[in-house]
Scaffold this motif. Structure first.
Motif, PDB file in Angstrom:
ATOM      1  N   CYS A  32      -2.902   5.291  -3.739  1.00 15.68           N
ATOM      2  CA  CYS A  32      -3.770   6.437  -3.996  1.00 15.68           C
ATOM      3  C   CYS A  32      -2.859   7.601  -4.367  1.00 15.68           C
ATOM      4  O   CYS A  32      -1.723   7.687  -3.896  1.00 15.68           O
ATOM      5  CB  CYS A  32      -4.653   6.780  -2.800  1.00 15.68           C
ATOM      6  SG  CYS A  32      -3.801   7.673  -1.481  1.00 15.68           S
ATOM      7  N   ASP A  83      -4.670   6.494   4.209  1.00 11.21           N
ATOM      8  CA  ASP A  83      -4.833   5.094   4.590  1.00 11.21           C
ATOM      9  C   ASP A  83      -6.228   4.576   4.238  1.00 11.21           C
ATOM     10  O   ASP A  83      -6.392   3.393   3.895  1.00 11.21           O
ATOM     11  CB  ASP A  83      -4.586   4.915   6.085  1.00 11.21           C
ATOM     12  CG  ASP A  83      -3.105   5.048   6.444  1.00 11.21           C
ATOM     13  OD1 ASP A  83      -2.278   5.113   5.522  1.00 11.21           O
ATOM     14  OD2 ASP A  83      -2.793   5.080   7.650  1.00 11.21           O
ATOM     15  N   LYS A  84      -7.222   5.439   4.324  1.00  8.69           N
ATOM     16  CA  LYS A  84      -8.574   5.044   3.916  1.00  8.69           C
ATOM     17  C   LYS A  84      -8.648   4.853   2.409  1.00  8.69           C
ATOM     18  O   LYS A  84      -9.268   3.910   1.911  1.00  8.69           O
ATOM     19  CB  LYS A  84      -9.588   6.108   4.346  1.00  8.69           C
ATOM     20  CG  LYS A  84      -9.858   6.177   5.835  1.00  8.69           C
ATOM     21  CD  LYS A  84     -10.864   7.290   6.148  1.00  8.69           C
ATOM     22  CE  LYS A  84     -11.109   7.423   7.638  1.00  8.69           C
ATOM     23  NZ  LYS A  84     -12.041   8.546   7.947  1.00  8.69           N
ATOM     24  N   ALA A  85      -8.010   5.763   1.670  1.00  5.34           N
ATOM     25  CA  ALA A  85      -8.116   5.749   0.208  1.00  5.34           C
ATOM     26  C   ALA A  85      -7.421   4.551  -0.412  1.00  5.34           C
ATOM     27  O   ALA A  85      -7.924   3.966  -1.391  1.00  5.34           O
ATOM     28  CB  ALA A  85      -7.546   7.052  -0.365  1.00  5.34           C
ATOM     29  N   GLY A  87      -6.668   1.701   1.206  1.00 10.53           N
ATOM     30  CA  GLY A  87      -7.100   0.461   1.834  1.00 10.53           C
ATOM     31  C   GLY A  87      -6.228  -0.021   2.975  1.00 10.53           C
ATOM     32  O   GLY A  87      -6.549  -1.026   3.616  1.00 10.53           O
ATOM     33  N   ILE A 130      -7.060  -1.171  13.513  1.00 14.19           N
ATOM     34  CA  ILE A 130      -8.372  -1.291  12.881  1.00 14.19           C
ATOM     35  C   ILE A 130      -8.879  -2.719  12.990  1.00 14.19           C
ATOM     36  O   ILE A 130     -10.052  -2.962  13.279  1.00 14.19           O
ATOM     37  CB  ILE A 130      -8.300  -0.842  11.403  1.00 14.19           C
ATOM     38  CG1 ILE A 130      -7.872   0.612  11.318  1.00 14.19           C
ATOM     39  CG2 ILE A 130      -9.645  -1.029  10.712  1.00 14.19           C
ATOM     40  CD1 ILE A 130      -8.830   1.584  11.976  1.00 14.19           C
ATOM     41  N   ASP A 173      -4.600  -2.438   8.946  1.00 20.29           N
ATOM     42  CA  ASP A 173      -3.823  -1.920  10.075  1.00 20.29           C
ATOM     43  C   ASP A 173      -4.247  -2.639  11.356  1.00 20.29           C
ATOM     44  O   ASP A 173      -5.421  -2.911  11.582  1.00 20.29           O
ATOM     45  CB  ASP A 173      -4.058  -0.416  10.224  1.00 20.29           C
ATOM     46  CG  ASP A 173      -3.191   0.189  11.313  1.00 20.29           C
ATOM     47  OD1 ASP A 173      -1.983   0.298  11.085  1.00 20.29           O
ATOM     48  OD2 ASP A 173      -3.743   0.529  12.369  1.00 20.29           O
ATOM     49  N   TYR A 188       0.853  -1.187   0.000  1.00 12.01           N
ATOM     50  CA  TYR A 188       0.000   0.000   0.000  1.00 12.01           C
ATOM     51  C   TYR A 188       0.890   1.237   0.000  1.00 12.01           C
ATOM     52  O   TYR A 188       2.035   1.190   0.452  1.00 12.01           O
ATOM     53  CB  TYR A 188      -0.903   0.010   1.236  1.00 12.01           C
ATOM     54  CG  TYR A 188      -1.804  -1.201   1.327  1.00 12.01           C
ATOM     55  CD1 TYR A 188      -3.102  -1.169   0.829  1.00 12.01           C
ATOM     56  CD2 TYR A 188      -1.337  -2.392   1.888  1.00 12.01           C
ATOM     57  CE1 TYR A 188      -3.926  -2.290   0.905  1.00 12.01           C
ATOM     58  CE2 TYR A 188      -2.149  -3.513   1.961  1.00 12.01           C
ATOM     59  CZ  TYR A 188      -3.443  -3.461   1.466  1.00 12.01           C
ATOM     60  OH  TYR A 188      -4.237  -4.579   1.514  1.00 12.01           O
ATOM     61  N   GLN A 213      -5.882   1.121   5.889  1.00 15.31           N
ATOM     62  CA  GLN A 213      -6.570   1.196   7.183  1.00 15.31           C
ATOM     63  C   GLN A 213      -7.283  -0.118   7.514  1.00 15.31           C
ATOM     64  O   GLN A 213      -7.422  -0.485   8.681  1.00 15.31           O
ATOM     65  CB  GLN A 213      -7.581   2.344   7.176  1.00 15.31           C
ATOM     66  CG  GLN A 213      -8.178   2.636   8.547  1.00 15.31           C
ATOM     67  CD  GLN A 213      -9.206   3.747   8.489  1.00 15.31           C
ATOM     68  OE1 GLN A 213     -10.265   3.571   7.898  1.00 15.31           O
ATOM     69  NE2 GLN A 213      -8.887   4.875   9.081  1.00 15.31           N
ATOM     70  N   LEU A 214      -7.690  -0.845   6.480  1.00 20.33           N
ATOM     71  CA  LEU A 214      -8.430  -2.085   6.699  1.00 20.33           C
ATOM     72  C   LEU A 214      -7.542  -3.229   7.178  1.00 20.33           C
ATOM     73  O   LEU A 214      -8.046  -4.213   7.726  1.00 20.33           O
ATOM     74  CB  LEU A 214      -9.140  -2.508   5.408  1.00 20.33           C
ATOM     75  CG  LEU A 214     -10.180  -1.519   4.880  1.00 20.33           C
ATOM     76  CD1 LEU A 214     -10.758  -2.000   3.568  1.00 20.33           C
ATOM     77  CD2 LEU A 214     -11.290  -1.302   5.900  1.00 20.33           C
ATOM     78  N   CYS A 263      -4.467   9.667   7.830  1.00 21.18           N
ATOM     79  CA  CYS A 263      -5.701   8.882   7.980  1.00 21.18           C
ATOM     80  C   CYS A 263      -6.473   8.813   6.666  1.00 21.18           C
ATOM     81  O   CYS A 263      -6.994   7.757   6.286  1.00 21.18           O
ATOM     82  CB  CYS A 263      -6.576   9.482   9.072  1.00 21.18           C
ATOM     83  SG  CYS A 263      -5.923   9.299  10.746  1.00 21.18           S
ATOM     84  N   THR A 264      -6.544   9.948   5.961  1.00 22.26           N
ATOM     85  CA  THR A 264      -7.271   9.989   4.691  1.00 22.26           C
ATOM     86  C   THR A 264      -6.594   9.110   3.648  1.00 22.26           C
ATOM     87  O   THR A 264      -7.262   8.379   2.899  1.00 22.26           O
ATOM     88  CB  THR A 264      -7.355  11.435   4.174  1.00 22.26           C
ATOM     89  OG1 THR A 264      -7.947  12.264   5.181  1.00 22.26           O
ATOM     90  CG2 THR A 264      -8.209  11.510   2.920  1.00 22.26           C
TER      91      THR A 264
END
Length: 269
Positions: free
Chosen positions: A135, A251-253, A255, A263, A260, A5, A257-258, A248-249
């Motif tokens: 991203c 990591d969300k974009a 993937g 999480i 981590d 990522y 964060q899913l 944070c943004t």
């Protein structure tokens, strides 16, 4: 398949890409996150961060200029074409690195590299096919804001990159600490959220030289407004809160964060 990522950091020359990459590197080090930094700008010889992979191991702008008699822009494009044709070199660098599965990729700034089926597009597809989930983080210099014509132009270039790259993209208004609302017709909130781009077009129409292009200005404004894709996140590079919000943004974009650990623990609970 093993997954990686990361963030593909793009934007015009001088927008602060390398400085932003260095700031993210510092933050990830403090967070004890393993990561790999990659410089893909063959003309950037003095990065303010440690590079784990560098396109200059493969080719440099100076080599292309000397061998082929090209100018700086032509040499840059040739370098990126060389990298695109040898994408497996970068894939191998990523797969053999021992510094984790998170990537920070600092890219060159020339807009023509990011057109559909351009050099960067081919490279991104090669990385995606090998399990790299990225991203784009597109930086725009806030110093363009005082000039409505320049700001509309960079909004169009941002939109162009979003359409051409076909990947999640976070748009950042860099150097927000230099933003002076007293000198501008609108506040920072307007330039980041862009609720009505036609207000900027109205300002263009007041310019004696730009007024004769009123129909073109209006058409450009309508394209931006109708697409409704562009908004910006302000960034003061000295602000840890701004950087944390962007991390944070990102990591969300992409993937990350899913997968981590924190999480996962929340989901399992």
């Amino acid at each position: 398949m093993t997954m990686w990522y990361g963030a593909l950091i793009i934007g015009a020359p001088g927008s602060g890409k390398s400085t932003f990459t260095a700031a993210l590197s510092d933050c990830y080090t403090q967070l004890a996150r393993d990561f790999m930094t990659i410089n893909l700008d063959p003309a950037n010889h003095t990065t303010p961060y440690h590079t784990d992979a560098d396109i200059q191991e493969l080719i440099t702008v100076e080599e292309a200029m000397d061998r082929l008699g090209l100018g700086p822009n032509g040499a840059l494009r040739y370098c990126m074409q060389t990298l695109s044709a040898n994408a497996q070199w970068l894939v191998n660098k990523i797969k053999t690195n021992k510094k984790g599965k998170y990537l920070l990729i600092d890219c060159p700034g020339q807009l023509e590299l990011y057109r559909t089926e351009g050099e960067m597009d081919k490279l991104i597809r090669a990385l995606e096919s090998n399990g790299v989930r990225l991203c784009a983080v597109h930086l725009t210099d806030s110093l363009y804001c005082p000039d409505p014509a320049s700001f509309v132009s960079v909004v169009m270039s941002t939109l162009s990159a979003m359409v051409a790259l076909e990947m999640p993209q976070i748009n950042v208004l860099s150097k927000a600490d230099l933003f002076n609302e007293a000198e501008l017709p609108f506040d920072l909130d307007f330039y980041t959220k862009l609720p009505d781009i036609t207000k900027l077009v109205d300002v263009l129409d007041e310019h004696p030289l730009l007024a004769r292009h009123a129909k073109l200005n209006r058409a450009i404004g309508e394209v931006i407004q109708d697409m409704g894709l562009v908004s910006f996140t302000p960034l003061n590079i000295q602000s840890k809160a701004d950087l944390a919000r962007l991390i944070c943004t990102i990591d969300k974009a992409n993937g990350f964060q899913l997968i981590d650990k924190d999480i996962r623990d929340i989901v399992l609970q």
